[in-house]
Design a protein around this motif. Structure first.
Motif, PDB file in Angstrom:
ATOM      1  N   GLY C  16      36.954  -2.061 -34.450  1.00 26.86           N
ATOM      2  CA  GLY C  16      36.740  -1.406 -33.167  1.00 26.86           C
ATOM      3  C   GLY C  16      36.488  -2.404 -32.045  1.00 26.86           C
ATOM      4  O   GLY C  16      35.710  -2.133 -31.128  1.00 26.86           O
ATOM      5  N   ALA C  17      37.135  -3.550 -32.134  1.00 28.33           N
ATOM      6  CA  ALA C  17      36.939  -4.602 -31.134  1.00 28.33           C
ATOM      7  C   ALA C  17      38.074  -4.552 -30.105  1.00 28.33           C
ATOM      8  O   ALA C  17      39.168  -4.050 -30.383  1.00 28.33           O
ATOM      9  CB  ALA C  17      36.919  -5.971 -31.808  1.00 28.33           C
ATOM     10  N   GLU C  18      37.779  -5.074 -28.938  1.00 35.76           N
ATOM     11  CA  GLU C  18      38.817  -5.194 -27.915  1.00 35.76           C
ATOM     12  C   GLU C  18      39.531  -6.531 -28.101  1.00 35.76           C
ATOM     13  O   GLU C  18      38.881  -7.585 -28.072  1.00 35.76           O
ATOM     14  CB  GLU C  18      38.171  -5.131 -26.527  1.00 35.76           C
ATOM     15  CG  GLU C  18      39.170  -5.378 -25.394  1.00 35.76           C
ATOM     16  CD  GLU C  18      38.483  -5.836 -24.096  1.00 35.76           C
ATOM     17  OE1 GLU C  18      39.205  -6.294 -23.193  1.00 35.76           O
ATOM     18  OE2 GLU C  18      37.237  -5.764 -24.017  1.00 35.76           O
ATOM     19  N   LEU C  19      40.823  -6.472 -28.297  1.00 32.41           N
ATOM     20  CA  LEU C  19      41.577  -7.714 -28.483  1.00 32.41           C
ATOM     21  C   LEU C  19      42.110  -8.199 -27.140  1.00 32.41           C
ATOM     22  O   LEU C  19      42.774  -7.459 -26.425  1.00 32.41           O
ATOM     23  CB  LEU C  19      42.758  -7.481 -29.441  1.00 32.41           C
ATOM     24  CG  LEU C  19      43.763  -8.634 -29.553  1.00 32.41           C
ATOM     25  CD1 LEU C  19      43.094  -9.913 -30.092  1.00 32.41           C
ATOM     26  CD2 LEU C  19      44.933  -8.236 -30.435  1.00 32.41           C
ATOM     27  N   PHE C  43      33.754 -17.111 -35.063  1.00 38.84           N
ATOM     28  CA  PHE C  43      32.861 -16.185 -34.366  1.00 38.84           C
ATOM     29  C   PHE C  43      31.802 -16.983 -33.635  1.00 38.84           C
ATOM     30  O   PHE C  43      31.460 -18.102 -34.023  1.00 38.84           O
ATOM     31  CB  PHE C  43      32.206 -15.203 -35.354  1.00 38.84           C
ATOM     32  CG  PHE C  43      31.295 -15.889 -36.325  1.00 38.84           C
ATOM     33  CD1 PHE C  43      31.812 -16.499 -37.465  1.00 38.84           C
ATOM     34  CD2 PHE C  43      29.921 -15.954 -36.106  1.00 38.84           C
ATOM     35  CE1 PHE C  43      30.978 -17.165 -38.365  1.00 38.84           C
ATOM     36  CE2 PHE C  43      29.081 -16.611 -36.992  1.00 38.84           C
ATOM     37  CZ  PHE C  43      29.615 -17.218 -38.126  1.00 38.84           C
ATOM     38  N   LEU C  44      31.305 -16.395 -32.557  1.00 37.25           N
ATOM     39  CA  LEU C  44      30.173 -16.977 -31.853  1.00 37.25           C
ATOM     40  C   LEU C  44      29.073 -15.942 -31.785  1.00 37.25           C
ATOM     41  O   LEU C  44      29.182 -14.946 -31.058  1.00 37.25           O
ATOM     42  CB  LEU C  44      30.571 -17.415 -30.431  1.00 37.25           C
ATOM     43  CG  LEU C  44      29.377 -17.913 -29.592  1.00 37.25           C
ATOM     44  CD1 LEU C  44      28.682 -19.104 -30.244  1.00 37.25           C
ATOM     45  CD2 LEU C  44      29.831 -18.278 -28.186  1.00 37.25           C
ATOM     46  N   LEU C  62      35.592 -14.084 -32.651  1.00 34.55           N
ATOM     47  CA  LEU C  62      34.814 -12.874 -32.392  1.00 34.55           C
ATOM     48  C   LEU C  62      33.708 -13.233 -31.398  1.00 34.55           C
ATOM     49  O   LEU C  62      32.927 -14.148 -31.665  1.00 34.55           O
ATOM     50  CB  LEU C  62      34.169 -12.359 -33.686  1.00 34.55           C
ATOM     51  CG  LEU C  62      35.107 -12.013 -34.836  1.00 34.55           C
ATOM     52  CD1 LEU C  62      34.318 -11.836 -36.139  1.00 34.55           C
ATOM     53  CD2 LEU C  62      35.885 -10.741 -34.510  1.00 34.55           C
ATOM     54  N   VAL C  63      33.655 -12.551 -30.258  1.00 35.40           N
ATOM     55  CA  VAL C  63      32.680 -12.892 -29.224  1.00 35.40           C
ATOM     56  C   VAL C  63      32.090 -11.643 -28.594  1.00 35.40           C
ATOM     57  O   VAL C  63      32.661 -10.549 -28.686  1.00 35.40           O
ATOM     58  CB  VAL C  63      33.311 -13.731 -28.084  1.00 35.40           C
ATOM     59  CG1 VAL C  63      33.669 -15.134 -28.552  1.00 35.40           C
ATOM     60  CG2 VAL C  63      34.510 -12.998 -27.506  1.00 35.40           C
ATOM     61  N   THR C  64      30.965 -11.832 -27.927  1.00 37.24           N
ATOM     62  CA  THR C  64      30.400 -10.762 -27.096  1.00 37.24           C
ATOM     63  C   THR C  64      31.170 -10.699 -25.781  1.00 37.24           C
ATOM     64  O   THR C  64      31.829 -11.668 -25.390  1.00 37.24           O
ATOM     65  CB  THR C  64      28.920 -11.055 -26.771  1.00 37.24           C
ATOM     66  OG1 THR C  64      28.859 -12.329 -26.138  1.00 37.24           O
ATOM     67  CG2 THR C  64      28.068 -11.070 -28.036  1.00 37.24           C
ATOM     68  N   LEU C  78      33.360  -7.763 -29.111  1.00 41.19           N
ATOM     69  CA  LEU C  78      32.540  -6.681 -29.677  1.00 41.19           C
ATOM     70  C   LEU C  78      31.072  -6.989 -29.451  1.00 41.19           C
ATOM     71  O   LEU C  78      30.693  -8.128 -29.181  1.00 41.19           O
ATOM     72  CB  LEU C  78      32.859  -6.417 -31.151  1.00 41.19           C
ATOM     73  CG  LEU C  78      32.534  -7.452 -32.221  1.00 41.19           C
ATOM     74  CD1 LEU C  78      32.978  -6.929 -33.588  1.00 41.19           C
ATOM     75  CD2 LEU C  78      33.189  -8.787 -31.968  1.00 41.19           C
ATOM     76  N   ASP C  79      30.243  -5.976 -29.555  1.00 40.10           N
ATOM     77  CA  ASP C  79      28.838  -6.152 -29.193  1.00 40.10           C
ATOM     78  C   ASP C  79      28.111  -7.079 -30.155  1.00 40.10           C
ATOM     79  O   ASP C  79      27.212  -7.811 -29.749  1.00 40.10           O
ATOM     80  CB  ASP C  79      28.123  -4.789 -29.174  1.00 40.10           C
ATOM     81  CG  ASP C  79      28.564  -3.958 -27.982  1.00 40.10           C
ATOM     82  OD1 ASP C  79      29.067  -4.551 -27.011  1.00 40.10           O
ATOM     83  OD2 ASP C  79      28.421  -2.722 -28.045  1.00 40.10           O
ATOM     84  N   ASP C  80      28.467  -7.018 -31.402  1.00 38.52           N
ATOM     85  CA  ASP C  80      27.734  -7.800 -32.396  1.00 38.52           C
ATOM     86  C   ASP C  80      28.727  -8.624 -33.226  1.00 38.52           C
ATOM     87  O   ASP C  80      29.151  -8.200 -34.297  1.00 38.52           O
ATOM     88  CB  ASP C  80      26.917  -6.856 -33.293  1.00 38.52           C
ATOM     89  CG  ASP C  80      25.963  -7.593 -34.211  1.00 38.52           C
ATOM     90  OD1 ASP C  80      26.147  -8.822 -34.412  1.00 38.52           O
ATOM     91  OD2 ASP C  80      25.031  -6.956 -34.743  1.00 38.52           O
TER      92      ASP C  80
END
Lengths: 341, 341, 341
Positions: C16-19, C43-44, C62-64, C78-80
């Motif tokens: 459910g992440a925004e690419l 990821f960060l 993967l980032v905020t 994504l948020d987390d």
């Protein structure tokens, strides 16, 4: 598992207890005062639990003479109800279902003569020259190295490993994952590198020794590592090479005892305590949990170290001040000089 | 087990020691100065034991040149008698009776090619893709996961577990119960619950690594957990994921090293010490037993924490005062102000 | 092992992440920002690593939302991100290659009905009356005692030992060498000798419980030892008899919890901490590493004890002064009296 049942009359006879109540009443198990039901036996040993006695639902209670009148149910009166409980507990133990015989998958060296009374579990291995006593139970996946001796009635739970030349007495109880006779941690340093020293000693356990789950007891470098009769060792304990532990000493979980230390008889070593190497701890010493023992202890008594948990914010302050303690002591001395001349 | 015997002449030649005595005298074993008999070899390395030299019953003693004249028996003179003892000890080691071959009950994946020189014990398991070196001994009940590599002459005692993708160098020695490559303790917390993170890294051990009984070494989260050449780890040690330990560092029993910490080369970590995660410990650091390491250590040297055992009554007082330390420091400061103006 | 690959589009959908980037780009694995290559995802999560973002060679990160613009590559927003990483990590996990089936060498009691979906490894043993859920994986050399229950989708790594009557929920993960249901360390002392008390309770683990390598969890004396849902226990931990651990509490490596202690929900117990017996620790308590807990903790918060490593020479001074603390406090009091009248 088959439920075992006993009448109060049978229990009284077996324990030498005085029964005040119905000798024909049947009990089917043991439980705490709070949880026991009408077909269960309970006990009151710790006075702190006395408040649970009057409302217990137990069918019967093991009590001291002093408490006998306070129970609302049948009582079995004896001087040491906790000992009575210890004895009765075994009658209801479902853990020991071993029947004599050698599982078809066990690998037993042809040099080993097994008494008919032993029980050897699946995938157990017994190597050359080992001697197994009467009624010994060796659980599944145990490995018994060469030239071991296991005394009568000893019980090895599944997955115990004995290296070669480990000797244990009668009625020993070794829990799963224990490793006895592993190589001691001995090296000769040379040009900054560690040269391993073969560990040529063995391990000798007396009668009635208990060794906990995942505990490790190393073999000696030249002489043996020795645990006396009745020594009880809990889980995840490290006993290094050439340690000697006197009779009837109990060592709680996560303790470490470094090499060549001698611990006396009737000692109690609290959980996660650490004992340095080459020390002498005399008989009758009690060490509280997490204590660091770095010197001989020559007098019986209770010994402790460490400090207890504090709120983290307060602890940070105390821990910071600990670093300044010597300076504080000097400043205090200085002030005393000034004031007292 | 067959007794092995050597003449003093043979031992002198092998060690490059100077023999003062009878080259044909036979020794059948090793013992301490106090216990040795006429057919045994002993050694004097620690000056603290020098008092036992003059009355030893040993057939021969390994000694330094300075002590050579003080022995009442044959002597083998060499600069480092302890190292000499370390070397000789292996000649008398009965623990290694493995003969080449694969036990019929071993379960070896068809993808694995085993050298003829290896010895694989009963009920050992070797999974797909693993590569086993020459003369490797894999004890009974060992489990070697998929895609492991074990270097030449490594010895795995019975019941060692390697998860998949564990790599070790030559001449490693892994004691019973060790688990290498278990999943690191990694979770992402979300709404108060722990979500496990698959541990995708491996474990890499250098040459000549020793891993003690019931020790656990976790695999890395993404990168590998790495132990350098000559690293020696005792029993019941926890090495968390992504830890790196430098060459020739020794870690005593019951130590815990938390995740991602790097320990340098030639360090010595004392028994039951704890090292927090994400730290850097430089080369040549010695940490005494039960020390709590919560920050980087950037200078070689000896480091300690904790306090030693005290009589429990005295300890209670000190421990209570520890809680008041910050207040004491403030009160001290206050007094100084008053007195010194 | 087969490499698994995913497109960024697939990953975005699954998480459910925004690419922001190329949905068709393929990733073949996970790596840190520093190590990742063009076909790997990174990821960060920890801001401390933000400095590695701009030069990362990762194919995607993967980032905020706050960091999304700072990456030199494709991002999944994504948020987390740490939770995202946790989820993706399992897709690349090579550790789980079990296929349904029962190995021909497994010894399964005839009373046990195994679902077709289970995987039982070589030399595993399942004793009478045990109930095994759907898709359970039982690794090589595991021993499952009588009357155990293992919930659906639980995974037992090789060489896990459950004694009889151990119950675990769904999706539990038990690492190699763990022993669950070993006998608690209970004895009645009589005339200086320890009389063993049979341990009649069991062990109950909730859903989603993790138990680390070579950890030991004892069965209860009368009642059960209980670990709630989502409890995570690391390696070499000792959980004594009748301990109760609340839901979603995490216990780090080498911790010891003595008998009958209750630890609340959502607690975190740091590595090598020790908790005495018969204590109550409320919900939401965090105990830092190596802390000694000897009393109840009734308020949520962070608790600590011990002192950190010091240069040995300085430490000797502080440790010596610790013994004098009570005297120092009295002397301080004395001075105050003199000065303040």
């Amino acid at each position: 598992m088959t439920a075992r049942t006993f009448t109060l009359g049978e229990i009284a006879t077996e324990l030498g207890a005085e029964l005040r109540g119905d000798p024909d009443q049947v009990v089917t198990g043991l439980a705490t005062l709070q949880a026991a039901t009408a077909d269960q036996l309970s006990f009151l040993a710790n006075p702190g639990y006395a408040r649970y006695l009057e409302n217990t639902g137990a069918g019967a209670v093991l009590v001291t003479p002093a408490m006998a009148d306070k129970a609302p149910t049948n009582v079995l009166v004896l001087d040491d109800p906790y000992l009575g409980y210890a004895r009765v507990s075994h009658w209801f133990d479902e853990s020991q279902t071993a029947v004599p015989g050698v599982h078809s998958t066990a690998v037993v060296d042809s040099s080993v003569t097994l008494p008919d009374s032993v029980s050897i579990g699946p995938y157990a291995i017994i190597e050359a020259g080992s001697v197994i006593g009467e009624r010994v139970v060796i659980g599944a996946h145990c490995v018994i190295g060469a030239h071991c001796r296991i005394g009568d009635d000893s019980l090895l739970r599944p997955r115990v490993t004995l290296a070669h030349r480990v000797v244990m007495g009668k009625r020993c109880h070794i829990l799963s994952g224990a490793v006895i006779g592993s190589d001691g941690f001995g090296f000769a340093i040379h040009k900054g590198q560690w040269n391993r020293i073969a560990q040529l000693g063995g391990v000798v356990l007396g009668d009635d020794v208990e060794v906990g789950a995942n505990t490790a007891i190393d073999r000696g470098a030249l002489d043996d590592t020795v645990l006396g009769d009745g020594v009880k060792i809990d889980n995840l304990v490290q006993i290094a090479h050439n340690v000697q532990v006197g009779d009837h000493t109990a060592i709680a979980g996560k303790v470490g005892v470094a090499g060549s230390t001698r611990i006396g008889r009737h000692c109690m070593i609290g959980g996660a305590a650490g004992v340095s190497g080459h020390l002498n701890i005399t008989d009758g010493v009690q060490v509280t949990g997490m204590t660091m023992v770095t010197g001989d202890i020559n007098e019986p008594g209770v010994y402790s170290s460490g400090t207890g948990a504090m709120n983290n914010r307060d602890w940070r302050k105390s821990a910071a001040r600990f670093r300044q303690l010597d300076a504080m002591a000097r400043r205090l001395k200085e002030l005393e000089k000034k004031i007292e001349g």
